[in-house]
Design a protein around this motif. Structure first.
Motif, PDB file in Angstrom:
ATOM      1  N   UNK A   1       0.794  -1.224   0.000  1.00 59.51           N
ATOM      2  CA  UNK A   1       0.000   0.000   0.000  1.00 59.51           C
ATOM      3  C   UNK A   1       0.824   1.270   0.000  1.00 59.51           C
ATOM      4  N   UNK A   2       2.056   1.219  -0.439  1.00 61.83           N
ATOM      5  CA  UNK A   2       2.880   2.418  -0.511  1.00 61.83           C
ATOM      6  C   UNK A   2       3.413   2.888   0.824  1.00 61.83           C
ATOM      7  N   UNK A   3       3.191   2.133   1.905  1.00 62.61           N
ATOM      8  CA  UNK A   3       3.704   2.515   3.229  1.00 62.61           C
ATOM      9  C   UNK A   3       4.724   1.465   3.644  1.00 62.61           C
ATOM     10  N   UNK A   4       6.002   1.690   3.367  1.00 66.28           N
ATOM     11  CA  UNK A   4       7.001   0.637   3.524  1.00 66.28           C
ATOM     12  C   UNK A   4       7.396   0.331   4.953  1.00 66.28           C
ATOM     13  N   UNK A   5       7.062   1.195   5.923  1.00 69.99           N
ATOM     14  CA  UNK A   5       7.571   0.968   7.269  1.00 69.99           C
ATOM     15  C   UNK A   5       6.482   0.831   8.329  1.00 69.99           C
ATOM     16  N   UNK A   6       5.213   0.916   7.953  1.00 64.80           N
ATOM     17  CA  UNK A   6       4.132   0.747   8.916  1.00 64.80           C
ATOM     18  C   UNK A   6       3.393  -0.552   8.631  1.00 64.80           C
ATOM     19  N   UNK A   7       4.007  -1.671   8.932  1.00 70.15           N
ATOM     20  CA  UNK A   7       3.391  -2.972   8.747  1.00 70.15           C
ATOM     21  C   UNK A   7       2.878  -3.445  10.100  1.00 70.15           C
ATOM     22  N   UNK A   8       1.575  -3.707  10.208  1.00 70.94           N
ATOM     23  CA  UNK A   8       1.052  -4.182  11.483  1.00 70.94           C
ATOM     24  C   UNK A   8       1.374  -5.663  11.656  1.00 70.94           C
ATOM     25  N   UNK A   9       1.060  -6.212  12.835  1.00 73.78           N
ATOM     26  CA  UNK A   9       1.417  -7.582  13.146  1.00 73.78           C
ATOM     27  C   UNK A   9       0.732  -8.574  12.223  1.00 73.78           C
TER      28      UNK A   9
ATOM     29  N   UNK B   1      17.510   2.141   2.994  1.00 75.71           N
ATOM     30  CA  UNK B   1      17.319   0.761   2.548  1.00 75.71           C
ATOM     31  C   UNK B   1      18.654   0.134   2.124  1.00 75.71           C
ATOM     32  N   UNK B   2      19.638   0.960   1.792  1.00 74.91           N
ATOM     33  CA  UNK B   2      20.938   0.427   1.403  1.00 74.91           C
ATOM     34  C   UNK B   2      21.574  -0.324   2.567  1.00 74.91           C
TER      35      UNK B   2
ATOM     36  N   UNK C   1      24.695 -17.549   7.842  1.00 73.10           N
ATOM     37  CA  UNK C   1      24.595 -16.454   8.811  1.00 73.10           C
ATOM     38  C   UNK C   1      24.973 -15.147   8.114  1.00 73.10           C
ATOM     39  N   UNK C   2      24.156 -14.108   8.332  1.00 76.93           N
ATOM     40  CA  UNK C   2      24.434 -12.782   7.773  1.00 76.93           C
ATOM     41  C   UNK C   2      24.442 -11.736   8.884  1.00 76.93           C
ATOM     42  N   UNK C   3      25.420 -10.864   8.836  1.00 76.05           N
ATOM     43  CA  UNK C   3      25.507  -9.722   9.746  1.00 76.05           C
ATOM     44  C   UNK C   3      25.280  -8.476   8.893  1.00 76.05           C
ATOM     45  N   UNK C   4      24.111  -7.848   9.042  1.00 77.30           N
ATOM     46  CA  UNK C   4      23.639  -6.814   8.117  1.00 77.30           C
ATOM     47  C   UNK C   4      23.697  -5.442   8.775  1.00 77.30           C
ATOM     48  N   UNK C   5      24.291  -4.483   8.085  1.00 80.49           N
ATOM     49  CA  UNK C   5      24.337  -3.099   8.553  1.00 80.49           C
ATOM     50  C   UNK C   5      23.753  -2.186   7.476  1.00 80.49           C
ATOM     51  N   UNK C   6      22.718  -1.428   7.841  1.00 81.97           N
ATOM     52  CA  UNK C   6      22.132  -0.494   6.893  1.00 81.97           C
ATOM     53  C   UNK C   6      22.957   0.783   6.837  1.00 81.97           C
ATOM     54  N   UNK C   7      22.788   1.526   5.748  1.00 77.53           N
ATOM     55  CA  UNK C   7      23.702   2.621   5.449  1.00 77.53           C
ATOM     56  C   UNK C   7      23.268   3.966   6.032  1.00 77.53           C
ATOM     57  N   UNK C   8      22.011   4.101   6.432  1.00 79.97           N
ATOM     58  CA  UNK C   8      21.548   5.396   6.939  1.00 79.97           C
ATOM     59  C   UNK C   8      20.410   5.191   7.931  1.00 79.97           C
ATOM     60  N   UNK C   9      20.133   6.222   8.708  1.00 78.66           N
ATOM     61  CA  UNK C   9      19.066   6.138   9.706  1.00 78.66           C
ATOM     62  C   UNK C   9      17.702   6.049   9.029  1.00 78.66           C
ATOM     63  N   UNK C  10      16.798   5.287   9.627  1.00 84.32           N
ATOM     64  CA  UNK C  10      15.450   5.147   9.107  1.00 84.32           C
ATOM     65  C   UNK C  10      14.706   6.482   9.279  1.00 84.32           C
ATOM     66  N   UNK C  11      13.993   6.973   8.256  1.00 86.09           N
ATOM     67  CA  UNK C  11      13.360   8.293   8.337  1.00 86.09           C
ATOM     68  C   UNK C  11      12.215   8.361   9.348  1.00 86.09           C
ATOM     69  N   UNK C  12      11.649   7.230   9.720  1.00 80.87           N
ATOM     70  CA  UNK C  12      10.557   7.236  10.679  1.00 80.87           C
ATOM     71  C   UNK C  12      11.042   6.928  12.094  1.00 80.87           C
ATOM     72  N   UNK C  13      11.921   5.939  12.227  1.00 85.11           N
ATOM     73  CA  UNK C  13      12.396   5.538  13.555  1.00 85.11           C
ATOM     74  C   UNK C  13      13.652   6.306  13.985  1.00 85.11           C
ATOM     75  N   UNK C  14      14.251   7.033  13.054  1.00 84.60           N
ATOM     76  CA  UNK C  14      15.412   7.887  13.337  1.00 84.60           C
ATOM     77  C   UNK C  14      16.579   7.111  13.951  1.00 84.60           C
ATOM     78  N   UNK C  15      16.743   5.891  13.544  1.00 83.68           N
ATOM     79  CA  UNK C  15      17.875   5.078  13.979  1.00 83.68           C
ATOM     80  C   UNK C  15      18.277   4.160  12.836  1.00 83.68           C
TER      81      UNK C  15
END
Length: 447
Positions: free
Chosen positions: A187-195, A352-353, A379-393
């Motif tokens: 639905x075009x909302x990539x970060x507000x997924x309910x349970x 997302x990077x 096993x993968x150890x994943x690090x994102x490249x920038x802070x999330x625009x909604x959660x600010x982390x």
């Protein structure tokens, strides 16, 4: 007697004496020394006992002293052939035939060596030359059988095609996260997924088709094409019904222990009847057998991903991977370690990077003549490249994937598959943490 006749007579006497001395020298040289006789006897004894490794090791140690002696070169070639040292065997046989051009066993062994190298044109030429020679009935039969085998292999070598279709029924405990590792946009909302949307279990039916083609150019070089298509339908969550297609084409160069591969790939993923993502890229790999069983490999991949539904998910993917493995008739063990860079194409999608280290291990064991058991862990150890625009982390994650599968070969064409997989991801942003279990059972038909 005239002076001219007297000179001619003396000249003939001198020439006769020279020929006599030369023949005597050659006779003495052709007689093997006691040391050479001992070496030949020991190598021949080991070959008879099928202790090929020791025979080759002893022949290799003596080659500087006895190379060029036809008896030694012939035995050396036999030992080298049994140890898959094909170039060494060919050089030794060429030295043998330089001294014994009519030695039938050397010609026959040379043809076999060329055939082992997949140099079928040279092998055929050698055996056809033997057919015109005086051969014993048993040798003629062996030559004819070798030529028939080469002809059959040549027909297969030029081009070969295989198809496989598979139908499976299974269950997925987390359809949403399973669709594309939580990178699905709803639905075009990539970060507000309910349970509910994040944790939805459902049953599915999956159809797969695979085509594999090989076009052999020489005994070492070939072109390859792989086409894969998958159609997965869910019982309730039809918005996650997906079609996936991949076309991979490439070139392979294989000679003795080294295999080099390079090529390109194009893939499409469709969700709910709409194109979701496309990817296109290049790959290259080198694999080298350190011995008869142990091998190592180095691979690199470069891909560009285009997300049709959300441009911020567009990215480029760069991967390097090193591998070490063991292969035998009943076992295949492999360990891989690598690193992936996945920067976003646009600045606004940089959150997302991601970059990640990964390590994996796999074991395949042929438990019987008709069954194969496999297990893989990653096993993968994943690090994102920038802070999330909604959660600010900035998201940091760990992903563990376990897979167990078993295949039973019912017949040459028909097989039965059982597979179970488990995914567990821990994220610094709880919303993106998930666990997922998928299992399926199905049949596969190859033709």
């Amino acid at each position: 007697m005239s002076l001219v006749l007297r000179c001619v007579r003396y000249a003939l006497i001198i020439m006769a004496s020279g020929v006599s001395l030369l023949s005597l020298a050659q006779s003495e040289m052709s007689q093997p020394s006691d040391e050479l006789k001992k070496t030949l006897t020991e190598i021949k004894s080991k070959l008879t006992a099928k202790d090929y490794q020791s025979a080759f090791r002893q022949a290799e140690a003596a080659i500087d002293e006895w190379a060029g002696e036809p008896n030694f070169d012939f035995l050396y070639a036999q030992a080298a052939l049994e140890q898959a040292k094909y170039d060494e065997a060919i050089f030794a046989l060429e030295r043998t035939l330089a001294s014994w051009p009519d030695h039938i066993p050397s010609h026959y062994l040379l043809g076999l060596t060329y055939a082992k190298q997949n140099n079928l044109a040279q092998a055929s030429s050698v055996f056809k030359g033997l057919q015109g020679s005086q051969l014993s009935p048993s040798m003629r039969s062996r030559v004819d059988q070798a030529l028939e085998s080469i002809e059959r292999k040549s027909q297969k070598l030029e081009q070969s095609f295989s198809h496989a279709i598979a139908l499976a029924l299974g269950h997925d405990s987390n359809v949403n996260s399973g669709a594309l590792d939580d990178r699905i946009v709803i639905g075009g909302v990539p970060f507000l997924l309910d349970q509910t949307s994040r944790k939805t279990a459902d049953s599915f039916m999956r159809f797969k088709y695979n085509f594999r083609g090989v076009w052999q150019q020489t005994q070492y070089q070939s072109w390859k094409l792989d086409v894969d298509y998958s159609d997965q339908r869910h019982q309730d969550t039809d918005e996650f019904d997906r079609y996936q297609g991949t076309i991979r084409f490439g070139y392979e160069h294989k000679q003795e222990a080294l295999t080099l591969s390079t090529g390109g790939q194009f893939g499409v993923l469709t969700l709910d009847n709409s194109t979701y993502q496309q990817d296109i890229g290049l790959y290259g790999s080198a694999q080298y057998f350190l011995s008869n069983h142990y091998f190592t490999a180095l691979s690199a991949f470069v891909f560009s991903q285009n997300n049709v539904q959300e441009r911020n998910l567009d990215s480029r993917v760069y991967t390097v991977q090193g591998s070490l493995g063991y292969s035998s008739a009943g076992w295949l063990l492999r360990a891989d370690v690598g690193y992936t860079w996945q920067p976003a194409r646009y600045d606004e999608g940089e959150h997302y990077g991601r970059d990640y280290d990964f390590v994996s291990g796999s074991i395949s064991h042929k438990t019987s003549e008709n069954s194969l058991l496999g297990f893989k862990v990653q096993y993968r150890d994943i690090e994102h490249r920038a802070a999330h625009p909604f959660f600010l982390t900035t998201r940091n994650e760990e992903l563990v994937i376990l897979n167990l599968n078993w295949r039973y070969q019912w017949s040459q064409a028909l097989s039965i598959d059982l597979s179970a997989s488990y995914y567990d991801k821990h994220s610094s942003i709880t919303l993106y943490s998930y666990d997922r279990t998928e299992w399926f059972t199905g049949v596969r038909y190859e033709f």
